[in-house]
Design a protein around this motif. Structure first.
Motif, PDB file in Angstrom:
ATOM      1  N   TYR A 167      21.837  37.811  -9.719  1.00  0.00           N
ATOM      2  CA  TYR A 167      20.508  37.481  -9.349  1.00  0.00           C
ATOM      3  C   TYR A 167      19.758  38.431  -9.011  1.00  0.00           C
ATOM      4  O   TYR A 167      19.647  39.114  -7.872  1.00  0.00           O
ATOM      5  CB  TYR A 167      20.987  36.468  -8.154  1.00  0.00           C
ATOM      6  CG  TYR A 167      21.971  35.409  -8.200  1.00  0.00           C
ATOM      7  CD1 TYR A 167      21.871  34.688  -9.322  1.00  0.00           C
ATOM      8  CD2 TYR A 167      22.979  35.608  -7.217  1.00  0.00           C
ATOM      9  CE1 TYR A 167      22.925  33.726  -9.512  1.00  0.00           C
ATOM     10  CE2 TYR A 167      24.065  34.745  -7.757  1.00  0.00           C
ATOM     11  CZ  TYR A 167      24.054  33.853  -8.775  1.00  0.00           C
ATOM     12  OH  TYR A 167      25.034  32.887  -8.933  1.00  0.00           O
ATOM     13  N   GLY A 179      21.127  30.498  -6.110  1.00  0.00           N
ATOM     14  CA  GLY A 179      22.230  31.292  -7.025  1.00  0.00           C
ATOM     15  C   GLY A 179      23.295  29.953  -7.240  1.00  0.00           C
ATOM     16  O   GLY A 179      23.004  28.994  -7.157  1.00  0.00           O
ATOM     17  N   CYS A 237      24.859  37.909  -3.697  1.00  0.00           N
ATOM     18  CA  CYS A 237      23.850  38.274  -4.383  1.00  0.00           C
ATOM     19  C   CYS A 237      23.347  39.654  -4.378  1.00  0.00           C
ATOM     20  O   CYS A 237      23.183  40.281  -3.498  1.00  0.00           O
ATOM     21  CB  CYS A 237      22.579  37.190  -3.739  1.00  0.00           C
ATOM     22  SG  CYS A 237      20.977  37.601  -4.397  1.00  0.00           S
TER      23      CYS A 237
END
Length: 392
Positions: A228, A319, A337
């Protein structure tokens, strides 16, 4: 112009019965469900998958080989021109089964490899001798030309063996290495889940490995629970650009009792979307109610914490749903993330040598740590664990 929704991939749990007791198993597989699909019901689902235009099916368990009609199901799917891949723990994998899979032109044979050495793998799988058995049978797999992928589920027990496992796989018949996170659900204990330091370092190692290991030698790829919008780590994942969880959009999951979920990784009953004993797959797939929790507007409105203020929030949508839900009880915030970690350490004040190095790396400044090699990255883990022991 309206574009017809395409069912790209279905993950189908043929049975929950399993001959291993893996300590990270999110579904707590072991015993078969009391009401698993009959052979006729399963074959009918194969035909329904073809009717809705499903392109590929991944068959999993439990352990799929423990279902007596697994061959009939694969044959029906391939007769319907659906690409079939399987994931097995390797315990029941024999030359006879390999010959059958080669004959039906299996798309991918995925085998779980969860350690760089026999002791770690066999401990995680709770099956003595399994690691060596798999690599012995792989010599026969190589002769058939089957496309094989090693699948590693990362947790605290095997993260320090990444380099060892990489070298083992490079010099093996495996053609690809797929890595995913063990989520803290089912038999997986919270204290085995990777924290932000381990997660980020693993991502760096895998990205570096993807750049240095020729794809023809070993294709390395991480799944949807890695990544991400990092400003530091190059792409090393199964998606070109992350545009949110695909549950109910291009993918579906089928449980062994015929229940439908947007993604089988999100194993909780609250995410059940339908029942193939009561509805057709076509009705479920085309329903406007399918995975409403994951449509873009609802998902964006559910964002919380860092995800809510993140500049990528409207695209990323928090996510991986499985990791977010297993860590927070909701799908609106995902602590695992890269961008969240990099943003935090941009302002955070390091408290020790490890954190000073970690901050530099997350900001793309690695001068004081030297070359960002796989060996150095695993040394960084050693430094982290040393400080952890001193603080405890």
């Amino acid at each position: 112009m309206f574009n017809k929704k395409v069912l790209h991939n279905v993950v189908w749990e043929l049975t929950l019965k399993c001959n291993a007791r893996c300590i990270h198993c999110g579904s707590s597989a072991g015993e078969a469900r009391a009401d698993e699909l009959t052979t006729n019901e399963a074959l009918n689902i194969c035909d329904q998958l073809a009717e809705v235009g499903c392109r590929d099916v991944n068959l999993i368990g439990g352990e799929l080989f423990l279902r007596p009609d697994w061959q009939k199901i694969i044959e029906r799917l391939t007769d319907n021109a659906i690409g079939v891949s399987i994931i097995t723990n390797g315990i029941a994998l024999t030359q006879e089964k390999i010959d059958f899979l080669s004959k039906v032109k299996l798309k991918t044979l995925g085998i779980s490899i969860d350690g760089g050495n026999p002791d770690t793998h066999d401990h995680i799988r709770q099956v003595p001798g399994l690691f060596n058995k798999i690599f012995n049978v792989m010599e026969y797999v190589k002769k058939t030309g089957l496309n094989t992928t090693a699948i590693t589920t990362l947790n605290k027990l095997n993260i320090t063996e990444l380099a060892q496992l990489r070298e083992k796989l490079i010099n093996s018949p495996f053609k690809a290495w797929q890595i995913q996170l063990a989520a803290p659900i089912g038999r997986m204990k919270n204290d085995l889940f990777l924290n932000q330091f381990e997660y980020y370092i693993a991502g760096l190692f895998l990205a570096q490995s993807r750049l240095t290991v020729p794809k023809e030698q070993l294709a390395i790829i991480c799944l949807h629970d890695f990544g991400y919008y990092s400003k530091v780590i190059p792409r090393h994942t199964s998606y070109t650009t992350w545009k949110g969880c695909s549950a109910g959009k291009g993918v579906l999951g089928i449980r062994s009792d015929g229940k439908i979920q947007g993604c089988l990784s999100i194993y909780q009953d609250k995410f059940t979307e339908g029942d193939l004993r009561k509805q057709t797959l076509k009705e479920i797939w085309n329903s406007r109610k399918l995975c409403q929790w994951n449509n873009r507007i609802n998902r964006y409105l559910s964002l919380k914490g860092f995800c809510k203020k993140c500049e990528y929030g409207l695209v990323c949508l928090g996510g991986c749903s499985d990791i977010a839900y297993s860590l927070t009880g909701e799908v609106g915030e995902n602590p695992s993330c890269y961008h969240a970690i990099e943003s935090y350490w941009k302002k955070a004040t390091p408290q020790n040598e490890f954190e000073e190095i970690f901050k530099q790396i997350t900001q793309g400044e690695i001068e004081s740590f030297g070359e960002l090699s796989g060996e150095n990255l695993l040394k960084l883990l050693d430094i982290y664990y040393s400080y952890t022991i001193l603080q405890s």
